[in-house]
Scaffold this motif. Structure first.
Motif, mmCIF file in Angstrom:
data_model
loop_
_atom_site.group_PDB
_atom_site.id
_atom_site.type_symbol
_atom_site.label_atom_id
_atom_site.label_comp_id
_atom_site.label_asym_id
_atom_site.label_seq_id
_atom_site.Cartn_x
_atom_site.Cartn_y
_atom_site.Cartn_z
ATOM 1 N N GLY A 197 1.976 1.920 -3.409
ATOM 2 C CA GLY A 197 0.875 2.502 -4.162
ATOM 3 C C GLY A 197 0.708 3.980 -3.888
ATOM 4 O O GLY A 197 0.461 4.777 -4.801
ATOM 5 N N ARG A 198 0.850 4.386 -2.649
ATOM 6 C CA ARG A 198 0.742 5.807 -2.303
ATOM 7 C C ARG A 198 1.889 6.620 -2.909
ATOM 8 O O ARG A 198 1.692 7.749 -3.356
ATOM 9 C CB ARG A 198 0.731 5.968 -0.786
ATOM 10 C CG ARG A 198 -0.490 5.366 -0.113
ATOM 11 C CD ARG A 198 -0.471 5.561 1.390
ATOM 12 N NE ARG A 198 -1.588 4.891 2.039
ATOM 13 C CZ ARG A 198 -1.883 5.003 3.331
ATOM 14 N NH1 ARG A 198 -1.133 5.758 4.105
ATOM 15 N NH2 ARG A 198 -2.909 4.357 3.834
ATOM 16 N N GLU B 5 0.829 -1.206 0.000
ATOM 17 C CA GLU B 5 0.000 0.000 0.000
ATOM 18 C C GLU B 5 0.864 1.256 0.000
ATOM 19 O O GLU B 5 0.540 2.243 -0.669
ATOM 20 C CB GLU B 5 -0.919 -0.009 1.223
ATOM 21 C CG GLU B 5 -1.707 1.279 1.440
ATOM 22 C CD GLU B 5 -2.627 1.640 0.291
ATOM 23 O OE1 GLU B 5 -2.953 2.842 0.152
ATOM 24 O OE2 GLU B 5 -3.034 0.743 -0.473
ATOM 25 N N ARG C 169 3.492 5.848 -5.637
ATOM 26 C CA ARG C 169 3.196 5.932 -7.071
ATOM 27 C C ARG C 169 2.181 7.033 -7.369
ATOM 28 O O ARG C 169 2.357 7.820 -8.304
ATOM 29 C CB ARG C 169 2.686 4.582 -7.576
ATOM 30 C CG ARG C 169 2.197 4.601 -9.028
ATOM 31 C CD ARG C 169 1.730 3.222 -9.478
ATOM 32 N NE ARG C 169 0.717 2.673 -8.603
ATOM 33 C CZ ARG C 169 -0.567 2.998 -8.657
ATOM 34 N NH1 ARG C 169 -1.005 3.900 -9.528
ATOM 35 N NH2 ARG C 169 -1.434 2.433 -7.821
ATOM 36 N N ARG C 170 1.115 7.109 -6.552
ATOM 37 C CA ARG C 170 0.097 8.130 -6.767
ATOM 38 C C ARG C 170 0.661 9.527 -6.569
ATOM 39 O O ARG C 170 0.268 10.474 -7.270
ATOM 40 C CB ARG C 170 -1.090 7.880 -5.833
ATOM 41 C CG ARG C 170 -1.929 6.683 -6.248
ATOM 42 C CD ARG C 170 -3.220 6.584 -5.470
ATOM 43 N NE ARG C 170 -3.040 6.175 -4.092
ATOM 44 C CZ ARG C 170 -2.944 4.913 -3.709
ATOM 45 N NH1 ARG C 170 -2.947 3.917 -4.596
ATOM 46 N NH2 ARG C 170 -2.824 4.610 -2.421
ATOM 47 N N PHE C 171 1.593 9.680 -5.615
ATOM 48 C CA PHE C 171 2.230 10.981 -5.433
ATOM 49 C C PHE C 171 2.986 11.399 -6.690
ATOM 50 O O PHE C 171 2.901 12.546 -7.133
ATOM 51 C CB PHE C 171 3.186 10.946 -4.237
ATOM 52 C CG PHE C 171 4.153 12.109 -4.203
ATOM 53 C CD1 PHE C 171 3.723 13.366 -3.844
ATOM 54 C CD2 PHE C 171 5.479 11.927 -4.574
ATOM 55 C CE1 PHE C 171 4.610 14.451 -3.833
ATOM 56 C CE2 PHE C 171 6.369 12.995 -4.558
ATOM 57 C CZ PHE C 171 5.934 14.262 -4.187
ATOM 58 N N HIS C 172 3.736 10.461 -7.275
ATOM 59 C CA HIS C 172 4.511 10.800 -8.464
ATOM 60 C C HIS C 172 3.622 11.009 -9.685
ATOM 61 O O HIS C 172 3.995 11.748 -10.616
ATOM 62 C CB HIS C 172 5.555 9.710 -8.740
ATOM 63 C CG HIS C 172 6.766 9.823 -7.865
ATOM 64 N ND1 HIS C 172 6.824 9.306 -6.584
ATOM 65 C CD2 HIS C 172 7.968 10.413 -8.086
ATOM 66 C CE1 HIS C 172 8.013 9.572 -6.069
ATOM 67 N NE2 HIS C 172 8.729 10.234 -6.954
ATOM 68 N N GLN C 173 2.446 10.414 -9.686
ATOM 69 C CA GLN C 173 1.528 10.641 -10.799
ATOM 70 C C GLN C 173 0.843 11.997 -10.704
ATOM 71 O O GLN C 173 0.668 12.689 -11.704
ATOM 72 C CB GLN C 173 0.469 9.525 -10.832
ATOM 73 C CG GLN C 173 1.001 8.186 -11.299
ATOM 74 C CD GLN C 173 -0.044 7.081 -11.186
ATOM 75 O OE1 GLN C 173 -0.947 7.149 -10.355
ATOM 76 N NE2 GLN C 173 0.074 6.058 -12.020
ATOM 77 N N THR C 174 0.445 12.372 -9.499
ATOM 78 C CA THR C 174 -0.339 13.597 -9.315
ATOM 79 C C THR C 174 0.493 14.799 -8.886
ATOM 80 O O THR C 174 0.067 15.944 -9.067
ATOM 81 C CB THR C 174 -1.428 13.375 -8.259
ATOM 82 O OG1 THR C 174 -0.808 13.134 -6.981
ATOM 83 C CG2 THR C 174 -2.307 12.184 -8.632
ATOM 84 N N SER D 102 -1.713 13.243 -0.638
ATOM 85 C CA SER D 102 -3.049 13.210 -0.055
ATOM 86 C C SER D 102 -2.914 13.091 1.460
ATOM 87 O O SER D 102 -2.630 12.018 1.994
ATOM 88 C CB SER D 102 -3.853 12.007 -0.608
ATOM 89 O OG SER D 102 -5.067 11.883 0.086
ATOM 90 N N GLU E 131 -4.991 10.507 3.061
ATOM 91 C CA GLU E 131 -4.543 9.143 2.816
ATOM 92 C C GLU E 131 -3.426 8.755 3.789
ATOM 93 O O GLU E 131 -3.318 7.595 4.201
ATOM 94 C CB GLU E 131 -4.061 9.019 1.379
ATOM 95 C CG GLU E 131 -3.690 7.615 0.961
ATOM 96 C CD GLU E 131 -3.258 7.545 -0.504
ATOM 97 O OE1 GLU E 131 -3.791 6.693 -1.222
ATOM 98 O OE2 GLU E 131 -2.401 8.354 -0.906
ATOM 99 N N TRP E 132 -2.594 9.715 4.147
ATOM 100 C CA TRP E 132 -1.432 9.425 4.970
ATOM 101 C C TRP E 132 -1.651 9.716 6.456
ATOM 102 O O TRP E 132 -0.768 9.459 7.277
ATOM 103 C CB TRP E 132 -0.221 10.240 4.504
ATOM 104 C CG TRP E 132 0.381 9.797 3.222
ATOM 105 C CD1 TRP E 132 -0.007 10.148 1.970
ATOM 106 C CD2 TRP E 132 1.468 8.892 3.050
ATOM 107 N NE1 TRP E 132 0.781 9.542 1.022
ATOM 108 C CE2 TRP E 132 1.709 8.757 1.653
ATOM 109 C CE3 TRP E 132 2.285 8.185 3.939
ATOM 110 C CZ2 TRP E 132 2.713 7.951 1.142
ATOM 111 C CZ3 TRP E 132 3.294 7.378 3.420
ATOM 112 C CH2 TRP E 132 3.488 7.263 2.037
#
Length: 312
Positions: free
Chosen positions: A292-293, A289, A295-300, A304, A307-308
């Protein structure tokens, strides 16, 4: 009547039974409890001590300065590292203190709510400290119960850390700069890894440190974290180990987490060990997980906070 400072301090700590006190707290108690003796000390000092505040500060200095000699006289007199240093009285030896660290000893009684303090109770305190302006590291707990344990019980003790953190290096950058760095593929975050203990003393310091080496050397920064770091010798040992292996040490302030201290800064690792991350991902769903977080940081380009925010 002369003020026997050593006797007063020892009596106070014995009465408190393992509760920690700073030199200032001890000095203030002595000043409040023994006014005649303190008045005599003040009168005999001449012009050196002019006010009650001066007297308390003098008591603080004498307690701090006498500590090494008192500890040679009384093996039960224990102190912590960090500032301010805390004093406490314990009849247990170093091994017994480690064994009892999950009990009521070594921590202020009002924090215990009549229940033993567990290592897990330190995780949200560490997360709170890491979100201060000086750090700004978002953390997630890695729950050992969610590991595969394919190698048997206890096999993951030296595999994954207690918490993993993400530091957003772009938080105060302009949007144009964030977009530019994202296109160029430059680093936008650093990963932190934490191994947490209630107590570090001469009995368990080396084992705990090398557990942190094993669990945290994959990250940019690896830290061993403790609610109590006991004695000068323990910190000296940790400094020597840190010089060789790069793992840092944080002492948590249980009462005021934002006042926690980095006793030994970690040495930054230039690259993440992604092979180790892959193994951790395969073994533990919480670590998967975390990935995954990240990865989402580097995408956006955004963290969040919601989320954290939870550290179970």
């Amino acid at each position: 009547m002369a003020l026997n400072l050593r006797h007063r301090v020892i009596d106070r700590l014995q009465t408190l039974s393992d509760t920690q006190q700073t030199a200032r707290e001890l000095a203030q108690w002595i000043f409040d409890r023994f006014p005649e003796e303190c008045a005599a000390k003040k009168a005999s000092s001449g012009s050196h001590i002019q006010t009650d505040s001066d007297l308390v500060q003098q008591l603080v200095a004498e307690i701090s300065g006498s500590r090494p000699r008192w500890q040679q006289m009384h093996a039960q007199l224990k102190t912590t590292e960090g500032r301010p240093r805390h004093y406490y009285w314990s009849e247990m030896d170093a091994d017994a203190e480690v064994a009892a660290a999950e009990g009521v000893a070594l921590f202020p009684s009002d924090l215990l709510d009549s229940s033993p303090l567990r290592e897990h109770a330190l995780y949200p305190l560490l997360a709170e400290y890491l979100l201060t302006d000086d750090q700004r590291v978002y953390t997630m707990r890695i729950n050992e119960k969610r590991s595969s344990n394919r190698a048997g019980n206890g096999a993951n003790e030296w595999l994954h850390p207690d918490l993993v953190g993400l530091e957003d290096l772009t938080s105060d950058w302009t949007q144009d700069l964030r977009d530019c760095v994202r296109v160029l593929g430059e680093r936008r975050a650093r990963l932190w890894s934490f191994e947490v203990k209630l107590l570090l003393n001469r009995s368990n310091a080396r084992k705990s440190f090398f557990q942190a080496v094993s669990n945290s050397s994959w990250a940019h920064f690896g830290y061993l974290v403790a609610g109590t770091v006991e004695g000068d010798g323990t910190l000296k040992e940790l400094r020597m180990l840190a010089a060789a292996h790069g793992i840092g040490v944080i002492q948590l302030d249980i009462e005021n987490p934002t006042e926690s201290q980095i006793l030994i800064p970690a040495r930054e690792r230039s690259e993440i060990d992604w092979d180790m991350c892959n193994r951790l991902t395969e073994e533990n769903s919480d670590f998967a997980e975390v990935i995954g977080r990240i990865r989402r940081f580097h995408q956006t380009g955004e963290v969040s906070t919601r989320e954290w925010e939870a550290t179970e």
